[in-house]
Design an enzyme around this catalytic site. Structure first.
Site, PDB file in Angstrom:
ATOM      1  N   GLY A 122       2.866  -1.114   4.360  1.00 30.45           N
ATOM      2  CA  GLY A 122       2.733   0.306   4.047  1.00 30.45           C
ATOM      3  C   GLY A 122       4.091   0.949   3.799  1.00 30.45           C
ATOM      4  O   GLY A 122       4.639   0.901   2.688  1.00 30.45           O
ATOM      5  N   GLY A 123       4.655   1.536   4.843  1.00 32.03           N
ATOM      6  CA  GLY A 123       5.904   2.305   4.735  1.00 32.03           C
ATOM      7  C   GLY A 123       7.011   1.587   3.962  1.00 32.03           C
ATOM      8  O   GLY A 123       7.683   2.196   3.114  1.00 32.03           O
TER       9      GLY A 123
ATOM     10  N   GLY B 175       2.394   2.106  11.016  1.00 32.13           N
ATOM     11  CA  GLY B 175       3.369   3.189  10.881  1.00 32.13           C
ATOM     12  C   GLY B 175       4.116   3.533  12.162  1.00 32.13           C
ATOM     13  O   GLY B 175       4.743   4.583  12.256  1.00 32.13           O
TER      14      GLY B 175
ATOM     15  N   HIS C 161      -9.616   0.594   5.098  1.00 37.21           N
ATOM     16  CA  HIS C 161      -8.343   0.817   5.798  1.00 37.21           C
ATOM     17  C   HIS C 161      -8.616   1.811   6.921  1.00 37.21           C
ATOM     18  O   HIS C 161      -9.417   2.744   6.755  1.00 37.21           O
ATOM     19  CB  HIS C 161      -7.306   1.377   4.815  1.00 37.21           C
ATOM     20  CG  HIS C 161      -5.935   1.445   5.426  1.00 37.21           C
ATOM     21  ND1 HIS C 161      -5.586   2.427   6.322  1.00 37.21           N
ATOM     22  CD2 HIS C 161      -4.848   0.648   5.292  1.00 37.21           C
ATOM     23  CE1 HIS C 161      -4.340   2.220   6.717  1.00 37.21           C
ATOM     24  NE2 HIS C 161      -3.868   1.143   6.103  1.00 37.21           N
TER      25      HIS C 161
ATOM     26  N   ASN D  31       0.848  -1.189   0.000  1.00 35.45           N
ATOM     27  CA  ASN D  31       0.000   0.000   0.000  1.00 35.45           C
ATOM     28  C   ASN D  31       0.893   1.252   0.000  1.00 35.45           C
ATOM     29  O   ASN D  31       1.523   1.552   1.010  1.00 35.45           O
ATOM     30  CB  ASN D  31      -0.880  -0.047   1.270  1.00 35.45           C
ATOM     31  CG  ASN D  31      -1.742   1.178   1.436  1.00 35.45           C
ATOM     32  OD1 ASN D  31      -1.841   2.016   0.533  1.00 35.45           O
ATOM     33  ND2 ASN D  31      -2.373   1.297   2.598  1.00 35.45           N
ATOM     34  N   TRP D  32       0.923   1.931  -1.137  1.00 37.81           N
ATOM     35  CA  TRP D  32       1.785   3.120  -1.251  1.00 37.81           C
ATOM     36  C   TRP D  32       1.187   4.331  -0.526  1.00 37.81           C
ATOM     37  O   TRP D  32       1.853   5.354  -0.407  1.00 37.81           O
ATOM     38  CB  TRP D  32       1.990   3.491  -2.721  1.00 37.81           C
ATOM     39  CG  TRP D  32       2.870   2.548  -3.497  1.00 37.81           C
ATOM     40  CD1 TRP D  32       3.424   1.365  -3.059  1.00 37.81           C
ATOM     41  CD2 TRP D  32       3.308   2.707  -4.852  1.00 37.81           C
ATOM     42  NE1 TRP D  32       4.163   0.792  -4.065  1.00 37.81           N
ATOM     43  CE2 TRP D  32       4.111   1.591  -5.173  1.00 37.81           C
ATOM     44  CE3 TRP D  32       3.093   3.684  -5.830  1.00 37.81           C
ATOM     45  CZ2 TRP D  32       4.711   1.431  -6.430  1.00 37.81           C
ATOM     46  CZ3 TRP D  32       3.679   3.521  -7.085  1.00 37.81           C
ATOM     47  CH2 TRP D  32       4.483   2.408  -7.370  1.00 37.81           C
TER      48      TRP D  32
HETATM   49  P1  PGA Z   1       2.757   0.281   7.769  1.00 37.55           P
HETATM   50  O1  PGA Z   1       1.295   0.442   7.164  1.00 37.55           O
HETATM   51  O2  PGA Z   1       3.354  -0.946   7.154  1.00 37.55           O
HETATM   52  O3  PGA Z   1       3.469   1.544   7.399  1.00 37.55           O
HETATM   53  O4  PGA Z   1       2.582   0.130   9.253  1.00 37.55           O
HETATM   54  C1  PGA Z   1       0.449  -0.656   7.014  1.00 37.55           C
HETATM   55  C2  PGA Z   1      -0.875  -0.223   6.470  1.00 37.55           C
HETATM   56  O5  PGA Z   1      -1.311   0.898   6.784  1.00 37.55           O
HETATM   57  O6  PGA Z   1      -1.523  -0.967   5.704  1.00 37.55           O
END
Ligand code: PGA
Length: 254
Positions: A234-235, A176, A98, A8-9
């Protein structure tokens, strides 16, 4: 089966040229690890271009998805993007609910359900995200809240509904933050989610994902999870050295 990886960008990167070069890294990863399934979820505005980029390479294990969709099929909904538009643009997957989207738009359970029904109507594979909003720590798990998120989102499904879909468990405090849930907690929650799905007659077709600070460090432990079929990242999906390590660890999984 090897775990499937969803990237997920979010609202990144800032330009098409950056998006395109980041995607090139995913194409080369997909080519070098053909046994792993990868799904990239870029912002809407890059989908068309990235889909064209994908067509020029042999990488059948790399697919595109979107980060959200409208709860309606067409009409006077300024600023919205329909499932059909996404499908026509080459998307095969779509994230629904999300926690960042739930919060930004104050989405109700009913609205999440409408989005889910739209995804099915458009032929997109939904990735329904659930996670306890109220809990602040690893050990507090609000099972009634998780149960409500799952059962309300999955109401009124077409009776013949048999398609693949994913349920992503993402504890909100882990997104995050660099903190992940522990493996025993994730296994326990995944088991609970499977029971909830079984009550709805949906246990067979659903893959359970974990998301929340999955990176090149935490993957070493997370890859050992037995109840989980993949990860939502995500990140780390913006950093080639990190997502390549994640994929390598998954590829080495026995
Ligand atoms: P993250 O995000 O890997 O940066 O914790 C995951 C997400 O929000 O799907």
């Amino acid at each position: 089966m090897l775990k499937k990886l969803f990237f997920n960008w979010k609202m990144n990167p800032a330009s098409l040229s950056e998006a395109s070069s980041l995607f090139t890294e995913f194409i080369s990863l997909a080519q070098s690890q053909p046994q792993i399934s990868l799904v990239v979820l870029p912002p809407y505005v890059y989908l068309s271009e990235l889909n064209q980029q994908l067509q020029t390479f042999e990488a059948t294990n790399l697919k595109l998805g979107a980060q959200d969709l409208a709860r309606y099929s067409a009409g006077a909904y300024t600023g919205q993007i329909s499932g059909q538009m996404l499908k026509n643009m080459g998307c095969q997957y779509v994230l629904i609910g999300h926690s960042e989207t739930r919060e930004a738009y104050q989405l109700s359970h009913e609205q999440i359900n409408q989005k889910l029904l739209q995804s099915l109507e458009s032929g997109l594979v939904p990735i329904l995200c659930v996670g306890h909003q109220s809990d602040k720590t690893i050990t507090e798990i609000n099972y009634p809240e998780l149960s409500e998120q799952v059962t309300t989102a999955l109401q009124n499904l077409p009776p013949e509904f048999k398609t693949e879909f994913y349920l992503a468990y993402e504890p909100v405090w882990a997104i995050g933050t660099g903190k992940t849930a522990t493996n025993p907690i994730i296994e326990e929650v995944s088991q609970f989610l499977k029971q909830e799905l079984a009550k709805l007659g949906l246990a067979k077709q659903v893959g359970i994902l974990y998301g929340g600070s999955v990176d090149d460090g935490s993957i070493q432990e997370l890859v050992k999870l037995q109840q989980v079929d993949g990860f939502l990242i995500g990140g780390a999906s913006l950093k080639p050295e990190k997502f390549k390590t994640i994929a390598q660890v998954v590829a080495n999984q026995v």
